[in-house]
Write an enzyme that holds these catalytic residues in place. Structure first.
Site, PDB file in Angstrom:
ATOM      1  N   ASP A 130       1.000  -1.297  -0.007  1.00  0.00           N
ATOM      2  CA  ASP A 130       0.078   0.066   0.014  1.00  0.00           C
ATOM      3  C   ASP A 130       1.071   1.208   0.143  1.00  0.00           C
ATOM      4  O   ASP A 130       0.629   2.205  -0.618  1.00  0.00           O
ATOM      5  CB  ASP A 130      -0.855  -0.003   1.261  1.00  0.00           C
ATOM      6  CG  ASP A 130      -2.080   1.055   0.990  1.00  0.00           C
ATOM      7  OD1 ASP A 130      -2.413   1.236   0.087  1.00  0.00           O
ATOM      8  OD2 ASP A 130      -2.780   1.257   2.275  1.00  0.00           O
ATOM      9  N   HIS A 158      -4.046   2.769  -7.152  1.00  0.00           N
ATOM     10  CA  HIS A 158      -5.337   2.498  -6.344  1.00  0.00           C
ATOM     11  C   HIS A 158      -6.634   2.114  -7.009  1.00  0.00           C
ATOM     12  O   HIS A 158      -7.357   1.314  -6.646  1.00  0.00           O
ATOM     13  CB  HIS A 158      -5.632   3.610  -5.114  1.00  0.00           C
ATOM     14  CG  HIS A 158      -5.090   3.323  -3.898  1.00  0.00           C
ATOM     15  ND1 HIS A 158      -3.782   3.637  -3.764  1.00  0.00           N
ATOM     16  CD2 HIS A 158      -5.415   2.631  -2.873  1.00  0.00           C
ATOM     17  CE1 HIS A 158      -3.210   3.076  -2.574  1.00  0.00           C
ATOM     18  NE2 HIS A 158      -4.223   2.560  -2.015  1.00  0.00           N
ATOM     19  N   HIS A 206      -6.285  -1.243  -8.308  1.00  0.00           N
ATOM     20  CA  HIS A 206      -7.118  -1.828  -7.024  1.00  0.00           C
ATOM     21  C   HIS A 206      -8.567  -1.937  -7.030  1.00  0.00           C
ATOM     22  O   HIS A 206      -8.898  -3.117  -6.988  1.00  0.00           O
ATOM     23  CB  HIS A 206      -6.346  -1.327  -5.646  1.00  0.00           C
ATOM     24  CG  HIS A 206      -7.024  -1.902  -4.545  1.00  0.00           C
ATOM     25  ND1 HIS A 206      -8.187  -1.290  -4.314  1.00  0.00           N
ATOM     26  CD2 HIS A 206      -7.154  -2.921  -3.854  1.00  0.00           C
ATOM     27  CE1 HIS A 206      -8.981  -1.952  -3.205  1.00  0.00           C
ATOM     28  NE2 HIS A 206      -8.111  -2.998  -2.577  1.00  0.00           N
ATOM     29  N   HIS A 240      -5.679  -5.638   0.384  1.00  0.00           N
ATOM     30  CA  HIS A 240      -5.583  -4.282  -0.166  1.00  0.00           C
ATOM     31  C   HIS A 240      -4.187  -4.239  -0.705  1.00  0.00           C
ATOM     32  O   HIS A 240      -4.181  -3.699  -2.016  1.00  0.00           O
ATOM     33  CB  HIS A 240      -6.081  -3.264   1.015  1.00  0.00           C
ATOM     34  CG  HIS A 240      -5.874  -1.995   0.396  1.00  0.00           C
ATOM     35  ND1 HIS A 240      -6.912  -1.134  -0.520  1.00  0.00           N
ATOM     36  CD2 HIS A 240      -4.945  -0.950   0.549  1.00  0.00           C
ATOM     37  CE1 HIS A 240      -6.536  -0.268  -0.639  1.00  0.00           C
ATOM     38  NE2 HIS A 240      -5.186  -0.036  -0.061  1.00  0.00           N
TER      39      HIS A 240
HETATM   40 ZN    ZN Z   1      -4.452   2.135   0.025  1.00  0.00          ZN
END
Ligand code: ZN
Length: 365
Positions: free
Chosen positions: A170, A253, A256, A270
């Site tokens: 992340d 992101h 994602h 995540h």
């Molecule tokens: Zn994140």
């Protein structure tokens, strides 16, 4: 009208082994009536530690039902109001913190966040994700920054290694995304444009990760908070949170978010999906080969995904990947923050190209 430079952060960030045993010392500066949202498992493991610094006037533990839904937020909000609590604390993972941030915001009380793993960069931010009862993302609530974030690295060092690796994934995205978003001065989660601070913190996050992640992972495997682990936890919790919130997001992101439409990716965390999003963004940007090699070798060194097969998508069809690309390229998501035209087709091409590169790297090992 031009946008202002906005920077947000928690008022205080405390990190170190056994700092949770000083909870009272740190929260005394904020208020004297604590309510702590915690899971049933967390209560079993941590109740003694949480209470250890309080002689009398002990905090109330509120056991959370598992989903940060509007019903759960209302339940905690009512408790805070009727009980007259003036510090709202959460101890645990992401959804608990989302709950505490939302309830503290609605009751205008200060919020204290105690993460028990380093799996993502949400603890230091003001963003709260609200879910439906079924666990589907419903909306985002932009609350106030936490008053205090307390990170006990003795607890983090003993958390599953996979959570730290996901946190690193992340955090790896933070600089890559902020750098891109700044080129167009896109609006950040802090509600303005990035100044030099958000970008510098994002860069420091990236440099710290590259220097210390392998050592940090080994420390986590040994269950000890070494200097390297302390550095990486600080990068992944504090620098990454501030860096994305006040520096900006871009394609990693958004990719994602696209990947979450495929059922097969649901078993992955995540940060694991974000890491593949980083590789995809680098291909969208046609980043220099040297940078792509650096990031991919880094991912391999810590065990982060670089190919679709690493996130459960070995047999993903072009049709499925096109769905991912369409979600990632949606106008309300952040891939469009990249400083060139972004379409589902360009995301799709980068997904496939990044995957081909990742597969090549795997066969070279
Ligand atoms: Zn994140």
């Amino acid at each position: 009208m031009s946008l202002n430079r906005v920077f947000m952060s928690p008022a205080r960030y405390v990190q170190g082994p056994h700092c949770l045993e000083k909870l009272k010392e740190y929260t005394d500066k904020i208020g004297d009536k604590l309510i702590i949202a915690i899971s049933a498992g967390g209560k079993k493991r941590l109740e003694k530690t949480l209470m250890s610094s309080f002689d009398d006037n002990k905090p109330t533990l509120h056991v959370f039902n598992g989903e940060c839904s509007q019903t759960e937020i209302n339940r905690l909000t009512d408790l805070i109001r009727t009980g007259g609590y003036n510090v709202v604390c959460s101890v645990g993972g992401g959804k608990l913190h989302d709950l505490a941030k939302a309830a503290a915001f609605h009751t205008k009380q200060p919020c204290v966040i105690v993460p028990t793993a380093c799996s993502n960069d949400a603890p230091c931010t003001a963003v709260s994700v609200i879910y439906t009862e079924e666990g589907v993302v419903e909306s985002f609530l932009f609350t106030d920054s936490p008053r205090l974030v307390l990170v006990d690295t003795d607890i983090i060092a003993k958390a599953p290694v996979r959570t730290l690796v996901a946190g690193i994934g992340d955090a790896l995205a933070t600089y890559i995304e902020a750098r891109a978003s700044k080129q167009k001065d896109c609006q950040t989660a802090a509600g303005g444009i990035a100044g030099v601070t958000g970008i510098a913190l994002a860069r420091l996050c990236y440099d710290t990760l590259l220097a210390d992640s392998v050592k940090a992972k080994l420390s986590n495997e040994a269950g000890v908070p070494s200097v390297a682990l302390e550095n990486v936890v600080e990068a992944a919790t504090l620098l990454s949170g501030l860096g994305f919130e006040s520096g900006g997001l871009a394609a990693a992101h958004a990719v994602h978010n696209g990947l979450t439409v495929l059922e097969e990716s649901h078993a992955y965390l995540h940060g694991e999906k974000v890491a593949f999003g980083v590789m995809t963004q680098l291909f969208m940007e046609n980043a220099p080969m040297e940078e792509i090699e650096t990031v991919a070798n880094y991912c391999l060194s810590v065990g982060l995904p670089i190919a679709l097969s690493d996130i459960g998508l070995t047999n993903a069809s072009d049709e499925a990947l096109m769905k991912v690309a369409a979600v990632a390229a949606a106008p309300h998501d952040t891939a469009v923050n990249l400083p060139f035209h972004v379409s589902a087709e360009t995301v799709f091409a980068a997904l496939k190209a990044a995957d081909a590169y990742g597969r090549m790297k795997h066969t070279q090992r």
